[in-house]
Design a protein around this motif. Sequence first.
Motif, short mmCIF file in Angstrom:
data_model
loop_
_atom_site.label_atom_id
_atom_site.label_comp_id
_atom_site.label_asym_id
_atom_site.label_seq_id
_atom_site.Cartn_x
_atom_site.Cartn_y
_atom_site.Cartn_z
N GLN A 17 61.56 -1.74 51.05
CA GLN A 17 62.26 -0.53 50.66
C GLN A 17 62.16 -0.38 49.15
O GLN A 17 62.59 -1.27 48.40
CB GLN A 17 63.73 -0.57 51.09
N TYR A 18 61.59 0.71 48.73
CA TYR A 18 61.43 0.97 47.30
C TYR A 18 62.28 2.17 46.92
O TYR A 18 62.25 3.20 47.59
CB TYR A 18 59.96 1.23 46.96
N SER A 19 63.03 2.03 45.85
CA SER A 19 63.90 3.11 45.40
C SER A 19 63.24 3.88 44.27
O SER A 19 62.50 3.32 43.45
CB SER A 19 65.24 2.54 44.88
N GLN A 21 62.60 5.36 40.88
CA GLN A 21 62.97 4.99 39.51
C GLN A 21 63.01 6.26 38.68
O GLN A 21 61.98 6.74 38.21
CB GLN A 21 61.97 3.97 38.95
N LYS A 166 63.53 12.68 40.08
CA LYS A 166 64.43 13.01 41.19
C LYS A 166 64.40 14.49 41.51
O LYS A 166 64.36 14.89 42.68
CB LYS A 166 65.86 12.55 40.90
N PRO A 204 58.34 5.30 46.99
CA PRO A 204 59.64 5.83 47.40
C PRO A 204 59.54 7.23 48.00
O PRO A 204 60.21 7.55 49.00
CB PRO A 204 60.45 5.84 46.10
N GLN A 207 58.07 6.95 51.49
CA GLN A 207 59.05 6.46 52.45
C GLN A 207 60.01 7.57 52.88
O GLN A 207 60.41 7.63 54.06
CB GLN A 207 59.81 5.27 51.86
N GLU A 208 60.37 8.46 51.98
CA GLU A 208 61.20 9.60 52.36
C GLU A 208 60.44 10.52 53.32
O GLU A 208 61.02 11.07 54.27
CB GLU A 208 61.63 10.38 51.11
#
Length: 460
Positions: A17-19, A21, A166, A204, A207-208
């Motif tokens: 799991q990568y968040s 940054q 973001k 990330p 993955q979304e």
Amino acid sequence: MITYNKQKNLLELLSYQYSLQDVEEPNLYRDNFSYDEVPKVTFNYRLVPMNCPDEIWITDTTFRDGQQSRAPYTVEQITKLYEMLHRLGGPKGKIRQCEFFLYSETDRKAIRACQEMGFEFPEITGWIRATKEDFQLVKDMGLKECGILVSCSDYHIFHKLHKTRKQAMDGYLEIVKAALDMGIRPRCHFEDVTRADFYGFVVPFAQELRHLMEQYQIPVKIRFCDTMGYGVPYPGATLPRSVPGIIYGINHFGQFPSELIEWHGHNDFYKAVVNATTAWLYGASSVNCSLLGIGERTGNTPLEAMVMEYAQMRGTLDGMDPTVITEIAEYYEKELDYKIPAHTPFVGADFNVTRAGIHADGIAKDEEIYNIFNTAKILNRPLGVEVNKNSGLAGIAYWLNHELKLEGDEKISKNAPEAAILKEWVDKQYDNGRVSYISKEELIEAMKELTPHLAAKLPE
């Protein structure tokens, strides 16, 4: 999550799991990309395994990216080239998809005309800006898949879009959801991936996308766009330039299946073909190309090159018909007034033409000595010899046999008097100061004057 890999007979840990940054300042990888210097290739010696998928294929962007660097194609030209792509790809659809713009009436007429042909392959897909309103165009044209631009490097996010990571990701996800809500398969174009923060943004975000795919039960494809041609195929090269690292990383850490991974490269550093092949080798099923490599700046990966790469990798053409490549090249030159550089592999006028007399002598004995493969059979392009001051008797004899279509005992040898007569005429041309090669038409006129009995044998 631990799973058992049946191919490798080993347990694998898949709970990665990568968040995101969400950095305040853009990461421009200045160590690699100092604008006043040639970009640097760096290494950390980390090797990733090859993982070539069970099935690999080609997709086409001739009528999208390929149309960004030339005059727009007409409806007639698009339908003719689309029909040739269909024949080139063969019954197994090795040229799987063909990408179109949707904005002009000409684009839409061309799509309708191609749809009316009723071909399963190449599937017609679209490309739009990342706006919800444009999806209605996709629906109206009856397309099942559409490309969406999702720029992923900080060069684009911070300096072009003037957003944070973001904000960019949230906006992209909103557009992807809009496509999924309408039942459209989104193909996300990860623009400028070879300058992007791979584990800080690319994974990330992927993955979304995977979570959305699981939620909607509709495939979401990732197209990695090497927008500036920075990608490198070298084992042990560092991200973000490593093609093996990008493909392996999204396949293994991002958990994206190979059939939903596509590579789209540019040729700024002469690596479009090798990078596309490397993407296949490390886990991408699809490579995106354009006919003759025509595209923005230095162009895209040439589709005809990847047909040959496929044959070399798999040992078969899988039903593809490479003689259509020659038809396509002739169509571009004769109908589209596009000049193909003569030395371009597979399609240039001189790609299998020899000029050196010593080479011609070898070819006369066995053309396999100086021809890459049976170009007459595979590409419908017989081996040629150009006559110039270096051709010698062997070159003249080979040219005569080629033009007169003589075989076996009928062939003229380099010791034949006719070869000597024509060689003497050629030598005089250069003794009088000529520097250019001698054209076919000039040689035929010389034959008519000096060896009329041979000229009488010329095919109609």
